[in-house]
Write a protein that holds these residues in place. Sequence first.
Motif, PDB file in Angstrom:
ATOM      1  N   CYS A 164       1.016  -0.807   2.168  1.00  0.00           N
ATOM      2  CA  CYS A 164      -0.272  -1.472   1.999  1.00  0.00           C
ATOM      3  C   CYS A 164      -0.165  -2.459   0.837  1.00  0.00           C
ATOM      4  O   CYS A 164       0.386  -2.133  -0.224  1.00  0.00           O
ATOM      5  N   VAL A 165      -0.653  -3.674   1.052  1.00  0.00           N
ATOM      6  CA  VAL A 165      -0.690  -4.696   0.005  1.00  0.00           C
ATOM      7  C   VAL A 165      -2.143  -4.945  -0.353  1.00  0.00           C
ATOM      8  O   VAL A 165      -2.971  -5.252   0.522  1.00  0.00           O
ATOM      9  N   LEU A 166      -2.463  -4.798  -1.640  1.00  0.00           N
ATOM     10  CA  LEU A 166      -3.820  -4.983  -2.133  1.00  0.00           C
ATOM     11  C   LEU A 166      -3.872  -6.151  -3.101  1.00  0.00           C
ATOM     12  O   LEU A 166      -2.947  -6.343  -3.896  1.00  0.00           O
ATOM     13  N   MET A 167      -4.933  -6.934  -3.051  1.00  0.00           N
ATOM     14  CA  MET A 167      -5.182  -8.007  -4.013  1.00  0.00           C
ATOM     15  C   MET A 167      -6.331  -7.588  -4.912  1.00  0.00           C
ATOM     16  O   MET A 167      -7.267  -6.903  -4.477  1.00  0.00           O
ATOM     17  N   PHE A 168      -6.271  -8.016  -6.184  1.00  0.00           N
ATOM     18  CA  PHE A 168      -7.385  -7.773  -7.085  1.00  0.00           C
ATOM     19  C   PHE A 168      -7.396  -8.843  -8.173  1.00  0.00           C
ATOM     20  O   PHE A 168      -6.401  -9.517  -8.421  1.00  0.00           O
ATOM     21  N   ASP A 169      -8.543  -8.994  -8.819  1.00  0.00           N
ATOM     22  CA  ASP A 169      -8.692  -9.888  -9.959  1.00  0.00           C
ATOM     23  C   ASP A 169      -8.697  -9.007 -11.198  1.00  0.00           C
ATOM     24  O   ASP A 169      -9.669  -8.304 -11.468  1.00  0.00           O
ATOM     25  N   GLY A 222      -2.193  -8.077  -7.874  1.00  0.00           N
ATOM     26  CA  GLY A 222      -2.165  -7.164  -6.753  1.00  0.00           C
ATOM     27  C   GLY A 222      -1.055  -6.147  -6.859  1.00  0.00           C
ATOM     28  O   GLY A 222      -0.332  -6.074  -7.864  1.00  0.00           O
ATOM     29  N   LEU A 223      -0.896  -5.362  -5.805  1.00  0.00           N
ATOM     30  CA  LEU A 223       0.147  -4.342  -5.775  1.00  0.00           C
ATOM     31  C   LEU A 223       0.573  -4.073  -4.342  1.00  0.00           C
ATOM     32  O   LEU A 223      -0.115  -4.425  -3.388  1.00  0.00           O
ATOM     33  N   ARG A 224       1.737  -3.465  -4.227  1.00  0.00           N
ATOM     34  CA  ARG A 224       2.237  -2.972  -2.940  1.00  0.00           C
ATOM     35  C   ARG A 224       2.537  -1.503  -3.116  1.00  0.00           C
ATOM     36  O   ARG A 224       3.126  -1.090  -4.110  1.00  0.00           O
ATOM     37  N   ALA A 225       2.098  -0.674  -2.153  1.00  0.00           N
ATOM     38  CA  ALA A 225       2.239   0.771  -2.285  1.00  0.00           C
ATOM     39  C   ALA A 225       2.507   1.404  -0.933  1.00  0.00           C
ATOM     40  O   ALA A 225       2.256   0.808   0.119  1.00  0.00           O
ATOM     41  N   GLY A 241     -10.581  -4.245  -5.594  1.00  0.00           N
ATOM     42  CA  GLY A 241      -9.592  -4.977  -4.817  1.00  0.00           C
ATOM     43  C   GLY A 241      -9.975  -5.164  -3.361  1.00  0.00           C
ATOM     44  O   GLY A 241     -11.029  -4.722  -2.903  1.00  0.00           O
ATOM     45  N   GLU A 242      -9.084  -5.844  -2.645  1.00  0.00           N
ATOM     46  CA  GLU A 242      -9.252  -6.101  -1.217  1.00  0.00           C
ATOM     47  C   GLU A 242      -7.918  -5.857  -0.523  1.00  0.00           C
ATOM     48  O   GLU A 242      -6.861  -6.200  -1.053  1.00  0.00           O
ATOM     49  N   VAL A 243      -7.971  -5.263   0.662  1.00  0.00           N
ATOM     50  CA  VAL A 243      -6.758  -4.979   1.425  1.00  0.00           C
ATOM     51  C   VAL A 243      -6.286  -6.264   2.103  1.00  0.00           C
ATOM     52  O   VAL A 243      -7.021  -6.870   2.882  1.00  0.00           O
ATOM     53  N   LEU A 244      -5.053  -6.649   1.794  1.00  0.00           N
ATOM     54  CA  LEU A 244      -4.478  -7.842   2.415  1.00  0.00           C
ATOM     55  C   LEU A 244      -3.707  -7.471   3.672  1.00  0.00           C
ATOM     56  O   LEU A 244      -3.780  -8.157   4.695  1.00  0.00           O
ATOM     57  N   VAL A 301      -9.290   0.544  -6.891  1.00  0.00           N
ATOM     58  CA  VAL A 301      -7.904   0.926  -7.134  1.00  0.00           C
ATOM     59  C   VAL A 301      -7.797   1.632  -8.482  1.00  0.00           C
ATOM     60  O   VAL A 301      -8.253   1.103  -9.505  1.00  0.00           O
ATOM     61  N   HIS A 302      -7.201   2.815  -8.481  1.00  0.00           N
ATOM     62  CA  HIS A 302      -7.007   3.595  -9.707  1.00  0.00           C
ATOM     63  C   HIS A 302      -5.511   3.735  -9.969  1.00  0.00           C
ATOM     64  O   HIS A 302      -4.780   4.299  -9.137  1.00  0.00           O
TER      65      HIS A 302
END
Length: 206
Positions: free
Chosen positions: A176-181, A128-131, A159-162, A146-147
Amino acid sequence: MNALVTVDVGDRDAEIAVGVPSRVEDFAGADMLISAPPHAGDLGTRAGMPLRLHWTGPRGVHELPCLLVRVTHDQVTRWRVRPTGPVCLDQRRHHVRSPFAGSVVVIPTTTGLVGVVTGLLDDLSAGGLRAQLSGVPLEPGSYVEVHVELEMVPLVLAGEVLRSGPVDPDTSSYECVLMFDSGADADRICRAVMHQQMLARRAALT
């Protein structure tokens, strides 16, 4: 053999690198030979340095404490590591995050949501990421594309918005915190995260 692992280098909670990608190359008695991680020369590794190997199994992320016994240089550089304790489930982290500078573009894919959201990365991991994004906060639970750009190559992840918001009234931005595989791109992300860690470590020493 050939199992993918990640390595934490150094004493716990005082690591000089975490989540470094590697691979089990061979066994020598109770010892393992693993491939030296990318940028390994920047770590200042030496015999006797503590390590922890991590890999994912059916029950979650497993951890094995080890000691670096020897570094051998051949066609490929290998680390000989020796277990110093039992395998246990690692409850501390599933993905290593690191501060990461760069831009991100988020495209909602959930039905009913439209528009392209842009912003700046705060940190990144293989999960995931935080932005800091601008505009109306994305809804938690909504799906996005997500790019980002890693090593000068574009990367697209589903991804999905956490978590998102609140909006900063001064900058009109929100966290915003996003999760992805990350799947097959996990190693690539880990390399980029480790490179950022190396840059931060060098800057701290100057």
